[in-house]
Write a protein that holds these residues in place. Structure first.
Motif, PDB file in Angstrom:
ATOM      1  N   PRO A  10      75.030  -1.187 -12.346  1.00 27.25           N
ATOM      2  CA  PRO A  10      76.167  -0.959 -11.590  1.00 27.25           C
ATOM      3  C   PRO A  10      76.374  -1.989 -10.603  1.00 27.25           C
ATOM      4  O   PRO A  10      77.463  -1.961  -9.921  1.00 27.25           O
ATOM      5  CB  PRO A  10      76.129   0.593 -10.800  1.00 27.25           C
ATOM      6  N   THR A  11      75.466  -2.871 -10.447  1.00 28.08           N
ATOM      7  CA  THR A  11      75.528  -3.705  -9.339  1.00 28.08           C
ATOM      8  C   THR A  11      76.299  -5.019  -9.857  1.00 28.08           C
ATOM      9  O   THR A  11      76.587  -5.873  -8.993  1.00 28.08           O
ATOM     10  CB  THR A  11      74.289  -4.223  -8.594  1.00 28.08           C
ATOM     11  N   ILE A  12      76.375  -4.989 -11.211  1.00 29.15           N
ATOM     12  CA  ILE A  12      77.064  -6.245 -11.794  1.00 29.15           C
ATOM     13  C   ILE A  12      78.479  -6.218 -12.126  1.00 29.15           C
ATOM     14  O   ILE A  12      79.144  -5.138 -12.674  1.00 29.15           O
ATOM     15  CB  ILE A  12      76.215  -6.750 -13.198  1.00 29.15           C
ATOM     16  N   SER A  16      86.796  -8.882 -14.581  1.00 32.44           N
ATOM     17  CA  SER A  16      87.836  -8.820 -13.833  1.00 32.44           C
ATOM     18  C   SER A  16      87.762  -8.673 -12.577  1.00 32.44           C
ATOM     19  O   SER A  16      88.896  -8.738 -11.799  1.00 32.44           O
ATOM     20  CB  SER A  16      88.521  -7.316 -14.345  1.00 32.44           C
ATOM     21  N   GLU A  17      86.654  -8.357 -11.920  1.00 42.06           N
ATOM     22  CA  GLU A  17      86.640  -8.345 -10.415  1.00 42.06           C
ATOM     23  C   GLU A  17      85.935  -9.734  -9.846  1.00 42.06           C
ATOM     24  O   GLU A  17      84.616  -9.801 -10.141  1.00 42.06           O
ATOM     25  CB  GLU A  17      85.771  -6.977 -10.057  1.00 42.06           C
ATOM     26  N   PRO A  18      86.578 -10.583  -9.549  1.00 47.75           N
ATOM     27  CA  PRO A  18      86.001 -11.932  -8.932  1.00 47.75           C
ATOM     28  C   PRO A  18      85.153 -11.786  -7.480  1.00 47.75           C
ATOM     29  O   PRO A  18      85.286 -11.018  -7.011  1.00 47.75           O
ATOM     30  CB  PRO A  18      87.209 -12.829  -8.476  1.00 47.75           C
ATOM     31  N   CYS A  22      81.522 -16.407  -4.627  1.00 51.64           N
ATOM     32  CA  CYS A  22      81.569 -17.247  -5.833  1.00 51.64           C
ATOM     33  C   CYS A  22      82.993 -18.139  -5.557  1.00 51.64           C
ATOM     34  O   CYS A  22      83.055 -19.324  -5.750  1.00 51.64           O
ATOM     35  CB  CYS A  22      81.563 -16.902  -7.375  1.00 51.64           C
ATOM     36  N   THR A  23      83.949 -17.506  -5.182  1.00 53.16           N
ATOM     37  CA  THR A  23      85.320 -18.222  -4.768  1.00 53.16           C
ATOM     38  C   THR A  23      85.164 -19.051  -3.725  1.00 53.16           C
ATOM     39  O   THR A  23      85.621 -20.149  -3.788  1.00 53.16           O
ATOM     40  CB  THR A  23      86.357 -16.934  -4.464  1.00 53.16           C
ATOM     41  N   ILE A  24      84.452 -18.702  -2.759  1.00 54.95           N
ATOM     42  CA  ILE A  24      84.153 -19.610  -1.533  1.00 54.95           C
ATOM     43  C   ILE A  24      83.279 -20.825  -1.826  1.00 54.95           C
ATOM     44  O   ILE A  24      83.595 -22.155  -1.724  1.00 54.95           O
ATOM     45  CB  ILE A  24      83.431 -18.895  -0.361  1.00 54.95           C
ATOM     46  N   ALA A  25      82.315 -20.777  -2.840  1.00 53.78           N
ATOM     47  CA  ALA A  25      81.421 -21.745  -3.280  1.00 53.78           C
ATOM     48  C   ALA A  25      82.255 -22.566  -4.248  1.00 53.78           C
ATOM     49  O   ALA A  25      81.941 -23.820  -4.109  1.00 53.78           O
ATOM     50  CB  ALA A  25      80.325 -21.041  -4.186  1.00 53.78           C
ATOM     51  N   ASN A  26      83.183 -22.191  -4.980  1.00 52.52           N
ATOM     52  CA  ASN A  26      84.146 -23.290  -5.887  1.00 52.52           C
ATOM     53  C   ASN A  26      85.185 -23.784  -5.208  1.00 52.52           C
ATOM     54  O   ASN A  26      85.605 -24.558  -5.476  1.00 52.52           O
ATOM     55  CB  ASN A  26      84.473 -22.360  -6.823  1.00 52.52           C
ATOM     56  N   THR A  27      85.400 -23.356  -3.908  1.00 50.54           N
ATOM     57  CA  THR A  27      86.539 -24.069  -3.060  1.00 50.54           C
ATOM     58  C   THR A  27      85.997 -24.791  -2.254  1.00 50.54           C
ATOM     59  O   THR A  27      86.537 -25.722  -2.120  1.00 50.54           O
ATOM     60  CB  THR A  27      87.215 -22.694  -2.172  1.00 50.54           C
ATOM     61  N   TYR A  28      84.878 -25.059  -1.807  1.00 49.24           N
ATOM     62  CA  TYR A  28      84.339 -25.755  -0.562  1.00 49.24           C
ATOM     63  C   TYR A  28      83.557 -26.606  -1.126  1.00 49.24           C
ATOM     64  O   TYR A  28      82.432 -26.246  -1.667  1.00 49.24           O
ATOM     65  CB  TYR A  28      83.764 -25.071   0.684  1.00 49.24           C
ATOM     66  N   PRO A  29      83.592 -27.978  -1.088  1.00 54.86           N
ATOM     67  CA  PRO A  29      82.526 -28.846  -1.689  1.00 54.86           C
ATOM     68  C   PRO A  29      81.341 -29.239  -0.664  1.00 54.86           C
ATOM     69  O   PRO A  29      81.458 -28.638   0.147  1.00 54.86           O
ATOM     70  CB  PRO A  29      83.451 -30.373  -1.430  1.00 54.86           C
ATOM     71  N   ALA A 127      72.869   1.175  -3.181  1.00 56.77           N
ATOM     72  CA  ALA A 127      72.053   2.210  -2.552  1.00 56.77           C
ATOM     73  C   ALA A 127      71.463   1.705  -1.439  1.00 56.77           C
ATOM     74  O   ALA A 127      71.102   2.215  -0.406  1.00 56.77           O
ATOM     75  CB  ALA A 127      71.205   2.919  -3.232  1.00 56.77           C
ATOM     76  N   ALA A 128      71.250   0.070  -1.085  1.00 49.53           N
ATOM     77  CA  ALA A 128      70.812  -0.411   0.090  1.00 49.53           C
ATOM     78  C   ALA A 128      71.530  -1.127   0.856  1.00 49.53           C
ATOM     79  O   ALA A 128      71.439  -1.975   1.650  1.00 49.53           O
ATOM     80  CB  ALA A 128      69.795  -1.690  -0.666  1.00 49.53           C
ATOM     81  N   ALA A 129      73.014  -0.671   0.656  1.00 51.62           N
ATOM     82  CA  ALA A 129      74.026  -1.275   1.509  1.00 51.62           C
ATOM     83  C   ALA A 129      74.686  -2.469   1.165  1.00 51.62           C
ATOM     84  O   ALA A 129      75.325  -3.036   1.996  1.00 51.62           O
ATOM     85  CB  ALA A 129      73.997  -0.898   2.919  1.00 51.62           C
ATOM     86  N   GLN A 130      74.246  -3.060   0.124  1.00 50.83           N
ATOM     87  CA  GLN A 130      75.007  -4.218  -0.350  1.00 50.83           C
ATOM     88  C   GLN A 130      76.333  -4.229  -0.830  1.00 50.83           C
ATOM     89  O   GLN A 130      76.599  -3.352  -1.769  1.00 50.83           O
ATOM     90  CB  GLN A 130      74.260  -4.721  -1.570  1.00 50.83           C
ATOM     91  N   VAL A 131      77.266  -4.673  -0.133  1.00 46.12           N
ATOM     92  CA  VAL A 131      78.650  -4.477  -0.438  1.00 46.12           C
ATOM     93  C   VAL A 131      79.248  -5.492  -1.201  1.00 46.12           C
ATOM     94  O   VAL A 131      79.773  -5.296  -2.393  1.00 46.12           O
ATOM     95  CB  VAL A 131      79.426  -4.641   0.884  1.00 46.12           C
ATOM     96  N   VAL A 132      78.851  -6.718  -1.100  1.00 44.35           N
ATOM     97  CA  VAL A 132      79.289  -7.811  -1.998  1.00 44.35           C
ATOM     98  C   VAL A 132      78.154  -8.296  -3.070  1.00 44.35           C
ATOM     99  O   VAL A 132      76.815  -8.341  -2.554  1.00 44.35           O
ATOM    100  CB  VAL A 132      79.668  -9.229  -1.283  1.00 44.35           C
ATOM    101  N   ASN A 133      78.467  -8.201  -4.242  1.00 41.25           N
ATOM    102  CA  ASN A 133      77.654  -8.302  -5.281  1.00 41.25           C
ATOM    103  C   ASN A 133      77.223  -9.777  -5.744  1.00 41.25           C
ATOM    104  O   ASN A 133      77.379 -10.271  -6.734  1.00 41.25           O
ATOM    105  CB  ASN A 133      78.198  -7.390  -6.582  1.00 41.25           C
TER     106      ASN A 133
END
Length: 195
Positions: A10-12, A16-18, A22-29, A127-133
């Motif tokens: 369930p953590t992957i 369809s959900e970006p 990764c968006t930040i990593a792909n945006t900034y050089p 379950a360990a409070a990770q919000v961003v996967n």
């Protein structure tokens, strides 16, 4: 990473959900942290990504940026550029660089905020409070402990209490100051290594 037992994880996130990191990593050089862009540089314009992102470190392997809902002034996130849901999904070289930069970012954070107490937190799974996967470390200055002078009192821990959105002007100024202090820390480390 594929599950060899073909079980549901369930953590992957579904495709369809970006992933926002990764968006930040792909945006900034990437840039050389010993020669960071200045506060007026368009290279790290916070508005290039949504929501605004205040990048303080951008290497070919790692990215560090201010948390947009900080627990305290200077709250940083450090993650690999490559998507990896949990710490067990990073490779050995990424893990080594994460560890090295945790120490260097901690020094720069102390220089920037003047706060000598901080938490380093890393959560794995919902379950360990990770919000961003996407595996990431939180570096959280703890000024309220030092300011109170009551070091033995219990205090509010991670994620409890009020979190307010990072102000854009404050975020831009803080990110620029952190980039400059990362450069200073790297310069100090380089001088020590030559001695």
């Amino acid at each position: 990473m594929a599950d060899p037992n073909n079980t549901f994880d369930p953590t992957i996130l579904p495709a369809s959900e970006p992933c926002p990191f990764c968006t930040i990593a792909n945006t900034y050089p990437t840039y050389d942290p010993t020669s960071p862009p200045g506060a007026d540089s368009k290279l790290l314009d916070p508005d290039k990504a949504a929501p605004a992102s205040f990048v303080v470190l951008s290497t070919p392997t790692l990215l560090a940026f201010l948390d947009i809902l900080p627990l305290s002034h200077g709250h940083l996130l450090l993650c690999p550029r490559r998507h990896a849901p949990k710490l067990t999904d990073v490779d050995a070289s990424e893990a080594a660089e994460l560890g090295s930069y945790l120490r260097l970012l901690s020094k720069a954070l102390v220089k920037t905020t003047g706060v000598y107490d901080w938490n380093v937190v890393q959560n794995n799974g919902a379950a360990a409070a990770q919000v961003v996967n996407h595996v990431h470390y939180h570096l959280i200055p703890r000024p309220e402990i030092r300011a109170s002078g009551k070091l033995r009192e219990s205090f509010t821990m991670f994620g409890r209490g009020v979190r307010s959105e990072l102000d854009d002007d404050e975020g831009a100024a803080l990110a620029a100051k952190l980039r400059e202090n990362i450069k200073l820390v790297l310069d100090e480390e380089s001088r020590k290594a030559r001695l």
